[in-house]
Design a protein around this motif. Structure first.
Motif, short mmCIF file in Angstrom:
data_model
loop_
_atom_site.label_atom_id
_atom_site.label_comp_id
_atom_site.label_asym_id
_atom_site.label_seq_id
_atom_site.Cartn_x
_atom_site.Cartn_y
_atom_site.Cartn_z
N LYS A 16 0.84 -1.22 0.00
CA LYS A 16 0.00 0.00 0.00
C LYS A 16 0.86 1.26 0.00
CE LYS A 16 -2.11 -1.51 3.62
NZ LYS A 16 -1.59 -2.88 3.57
N GLY A 17 2.01 1.20 0.70
CA GLY A 17 2.91 2.37 0.74
C GLY A 17 3.38 2.74 -0.65
N LYS A 18 3.75 1.73 -1.41
CA LYS A 18 4.21 1.98 -2.78
C LYS A 18 3.09 2.57 -3.64
CE LYS A 18 5.32 -0.36 -7.00
NZ LYS A 18 6.67 0.02 -7.41
N ILE A 19 1.90 1.99 -3.53
CA ILE A 19 0.77 2.44 -4.35
C ILE A 19 0.38 3.88 -3.99
CG2 ILE A 19 -1.70 2.04 -4.85
CD1 ILE A 19 0.24 0.02 -6.23
N ARG A 34 -4.15 9.25 6.61
CA ARG A 34 -3.75 7.90 7.05
C ARG A 34 -4.64 7.48 8.22
NH1 ARG A 34 1.80 4.43 7.80
NH2 ARG A 34 1.04 3.20 9.56
N THR A 35 -4.97 6.19 8.24
CA THR A 35 -5.79 5.61 9.30
C THR A 35 -4.94 4.57 10.04
OG1 THR A 35 -6.59 3.95 7.76
CG2 THR A 35 -7.90 5.98 7.96
N GLY A 36 -5.54 3.89 11.01
CA GLY A 36 -4.83 2.82 11.71
C GLY A 36 -3.76 3.34 12.63
N SER A 37 -2.65 2.62 12.68
CA SER A 37 -1.66 3.03 13.67
C SER A 37 -0.25 2.59 13.32
CB SER A 37 -2.07 2.52 15.05
OG SER A 37 -1.29 3.14 16.04
N VAL A 38 0.58 2.66 14.34
CA VAL A 38 2.02 2.48 14.23
C VAL A 38 2.41 1.02 13.97
CG1 VAL A 38 2.31 2.16 16.74
CG2 VAL A 38 4.15 3.23 15.43
N ASN A 39 1.49 0.07 14.19
CA ASN A 39 1.80 -1.34 13.93
C ASN A 39 2.03 -1.62 12.45
OD1 ASN A 39 -0.89 -0.79 13.55
ND2 ASN A 39 -1.67 -2.51 14.73
N ALA A 40 1.50 -0.76 11.59
CA ALA A 40 1.67 -0.94 10.15
C ALA A 40 2.81 -0.08 9.64
CB ALA A 40 0.38 -0.56 9.43
N ALA A 41 3.74 -0.69 8.92
CA ALA A 41 4.82 0.07 8.28
C ALA A 41 4.54 0.11 6.78
CB ALA A 41 6.15 -0.60 8.55
N HIS A 42 4.51 1.30 6.23
CA HIS A 42 4.33 1.43 4.78
C HIS A 42 5.66 1.80 4.14
CE1 HIS A 42 -0.32 1.96 4.79
NE2 HIS A 42 0.10 0.81 5.24
N LYS A 49 16.10 5.66 -2.09
CA LYS A 49 16.08 5.76 -0.64
C LYS A 49 14.81 5.09 -0.09
CE LYS A 49 17.18 8.85 3.03
NZ LYS A 49 16.50 9.72 3.86
N ARG A 50 15.00 4.30 0.98
CA ARG A 50 13.87 3.56 1.54
C ARG A 50 13.35 4.23 2.80
NH1 ARG A 50 13.46 -0.26 5.62
NH2 ARG A 50 11.95 -1.93 5.31
N TYR A 51 12.04 4.38 2.86
CA TYR A 51 11.37 4.89 4.06
C TYR A 51 10.37 3.82 4.52
CZ TYR A 51 12.86 9.49 2.33
OH TYR A 51 13.59 10.56 1.87
N ALA A 52 10.30 3.58 5.84
CA ALA A 52 9.26 2.68 6.37
C ALA A 52 8.42 3.52 7.32
CB ALA A 52 9.89 1.50 7.09
N MET A 53 7.27 3.98 6.82
CA MET A 53 6.47 4.96 7.56
C MET A 53 5.45 4.28 8.47
SD MET A 53 8.10 7.28 6.22
CE MET A 53 7.38 8.65 7.07
N HIS A 54 5.53 4.61 9.74
CA HIS A 54 4.60 4.06 10.73
C HIS A 54 3.48 5.04 11.07
CE1 HIS A 54 7.01 0.48 12.00
NE2 HIS A 54 7.96 1.20 11.42
N MET A 55 3.67 6.30 10.77
CA MET A 55 2.70 7.33 11.17
C MET A 55 2.38 8.32 10.04
SD MET A 55 1.50 7.79 14.43
CE MET A 55 0.68 6.25 14.25
N VAL A 56 3.41 8.81 9.38
CA VAL A 56 3.21 9.84 8.35
C VAL A 56 2.64 9.17 7.08
CG1 VAL A 56 4.49 11.36 6.76
CG2 VAL A 56 5.00 11.40 9.22
N GLU A 85 10.04 14.88 11.26
CA GLU A 85 11.39 15.43 11.09
C GLU A 85 12.06 14.80 9.87
OE1 GLU A 85 14.34 17.97 12.60
OE2 GLU A 85 12.35 17.66 13.45
N LEU A 86 12.03 13.48 9.82
CA LEU A 86 12.70 12.73 8.75
C LEU A 86 12.20 13.13 7.37
CD1 LEU A 86 14.49 10.10 8.04
CD2 LEU A 86 12.29 8.91 7.99
N THR A 87 10.90 13.32 7.23
CA THR A 87 10.32 13.60 5.92
C THR A 87 10.12 15.11 5.68
OG1 THR A 87 8.13 13.24 6.90
CG2 THR A 87 9.10 11.40 5.71
N ASN A 88 10.42 15.89 6.73
CA ASN A 88 10.36 17.35 6.61
C ASN A 88 8.97 17.84 6.17
OD1 ASN A 88 11.42 19.91 6.64
ND2 ASN A 88 12.18 19.81 4.54
#
Ligand code: IMP
Ligand code: MG
Length: 332
Positions: A16-19, A34-42, A49-56, A85-88
């Motif tokens: 889903k993160g890619k899409i 974004r819905t849900g929570s921090v248990n999901a990494a997108h 560069k790789r990002y694994a987003m838990h909140m943003v 911070e990471l994604t500014n």
């Protein structure tokens, strides 16, 4: 397109993160919730560069997109601030006043509470935070000093954007088979993960949605406990190149071939109008990096047609590599 819900069809990790990151860039999305929570990494790959987003929201890739976290979501404050911070994105992200908060104790409870033993939760404390919310004892975003600059009425912003004809994405998290209502109970997460629940968490009514884009991976994976129909032995998964390590937890994922029965049921209950099919290049390596449908190998095209025939909706996006733009886009 104005309002599209993006939902996962299997056990999460469908891509889903890619899409979402692709749609944000390609369609110049105005607003993403974004819905849900921090248990999901997108996972989002952008220019190597790789990002694994838990909140943003994964739509951070398009610099003009307004990013929101809905009232139904649960906020891990430290992780949120770290990712902002990471994604500014400080100047374009908002959190609903009534989103609830995951506290330190919740993560402890996830690891020690007897009733959660054996479920293989992610350990972030999302289930226990939801338990507190149901008890009416949760702390809300509006009670947290560090969140003050970000507080907003997400439902109002989102509905106003839809009414103004802006392009809106509702970013679901996890997958349909982890749904508290429709998944493999009790081996599920603490919330419904279907398209209707995504709308509810964002504050958008069913009449405001134009498309439900259901994301499938070309094979299925699952982390944590619970049934996985057609599960392959680990060696076979490795041999096929399907073996994955979870973006969020570093845990090994189990894998199985695409299951049409599960896919059909997911289409029905999500009211899906479109499908995305990711990681086609993992099942058919000669698809790697292809961006035109006619350049796909015959057997991959046959698989896409088979999915369309059996689940009854068009496969509009096909993932052929990790980069956000490695996509065959078949929309008009
Ligand atoms: P919880 O959501 O942390 O309570 O975990 C419940 C179950 O859902 C466990 O089997 C987790 O591995 C699984 N799970 C939760 N979130 C995700 C996700 O985003 N991707 C894959 N599995 C997940
Ligand atoms: Mg994931």
């Amino acid at each position: 397109m104005p309002c599209t819900v993006v939902a996962g069809a299997f056990w999460g990790d469908e891509g889903k993160g890619k899409i979402v990151s692709y749609l944000a860039l390609k369609d110049k999305i105005d607003l993403c919730v974004r819905t849900g929570s921090v248990n999901a990494a997108h996972t989002v790959w952008i220019e190597g560069k790789r990002y694994a987003m838990h909140m943003v929201p994964a739509a951070f890739t398009y610099e003009k997109c307004r990013l929101l976290i809905g009232a139904g979501a649960n906020i891990h404050v430290a992780k949120f601030l770290e990712e902002v911070e990471l994604t500014n994105v400080k100047n374009r992200i908002g959190v609903d006043y009534q989103a609830s908060i995951i506290e330190e104790k919740h993560s402890e409870q996830d690891k020690t509470n007897a009733h959660l033993k054996g479920l293989g939760t992610t350990g972030w404390g999302v289930g226990p935070a939801i338990e507190d919310r149901v008890r009416r004892t949760a702390k809300l975003a509006k009670d947290v000093a560090e969140l003050k600059p970000y507080l907003t009425d997400v439902a109002a912003e989102t509905n106003n954007a839809i009414d103004a004809g802006k392009k809106v994405l509702l970013e679901g998290t996890q997958g349909f088979m982890l749904s508290l209502f429709y998944g493999t109970y009790p081996y599920v997460t603490g919330r419904d993960t279907s398209a209707s629940a995504i709308c509810s968490e964002a504050g958008v009514g069913p009449t405001k949605v134009d498309e439900v884009l259901l994301v499938f991976k070309a094979f299925m994976t699952r982390v944590g406990a619970g049934p996985l129909p057609g599960e392959l032995p680990r060696e076979e998964a490795v041999k096929r190149g399907w073996f994955e390590i979870a973006a969020g937890t570093g845990r090994e994922r189990r894998s199985a071939p695409f299951n049409f029965e599960i896919a059909k049921r997911a289409v029905m209950i999500n009211g899906a109008t479109q499908a995305a099919l990711t990681k086609l290049d993992i099942v058919y390596p000669s698809c790697k990096g292809v961006r035109k449908y006619e350049d796909l190998p015959l057997e991959a095209k046959e698989f896409v047609k088979d999915v369309e025939r059996k689940v009854g909706i068009p496969v509009v996006l096909i993932g052929t590599g990790q980069e956000a733009l490695d996509i065959v886009d078949r929309r008009a």
